[in-house]
Enzyme design. Structure first.
Site, PDB file in Angstrom:
ATOM      1  CG  LEU A  92      -2.009  -1.055   1.213  1.00 34.97           C
ATOM      2  CD1 LEU A  92      -2.941  -0.855   2.397  1.00 34.97           C
ATOM      3  CD2 LEU A  92      -2.809  -1.033  -0.090  1.00 34.97           C
ATOM      4  CG  HIS A  93       4.836   3.190  -1.001  1.00 30.89           C
ATOM      5  ND1 HIS A  93       4.748   4.244  -0.130  1.00 30.89           N
ATOM      6  CD2 HIS A  93       5.965   3.388  -1.721  1.00 30.89           C
ATOM      7  CE1 HIS A  93       5.796   5.041  -0.319  1.00 30.89           C
ATOM      8  NE2 HIS A  93       6.531   4.540  -1.282  1.00 30.89           N
ATOM      9  CB  ALA A  94       3.700   4.358  -5.162  1.00 31.16           C
TER      10      ALA A  94
END
Length: 86
Positions: free
Chosen positions: A14-16
């Protein structure tokens, strides 16, 4: 209240880009939506709070929503998080 557990499917966790898509999707719902990982809880409409979860590929997260569209919110976000969009 609606609740569902799912596994993070995106290679980057859960990034970018996956996180931006998740926040954008969460904001379409009126319900209060949180993601829970371990002992941490984060507002699904806040990118900074979601980053604090540190959710990586393969991690299990729980989506909780309260409100008129809670069931739809949980279902939509679970699909995004798991990477099983239709």
């Amino acid at each position: 209240m609606a609740e569902r557990e799912t596994t993070v499917g995106a290679a980057e966790g859960l990034h970018a880009r996956p996180m931006k898509e998740l926040v954008d999707a969460a904001k379409r719902f009126s319900s209060r939506i949180v993601l829970v990982k371990g002992g941490k809880e984060a507002n699904a409409k806040s990118p900074i709070k979601l980053l604090g979860l540190g959710a990586k590929k393969g991690d299990s997260v729980v989506i909780r929503a309260e409100g008129d569209d809670a069931e739809e919110a949980v279902d939509a976000l679970a699909e995004l998080i798991s990477g099983n969009e239709h």
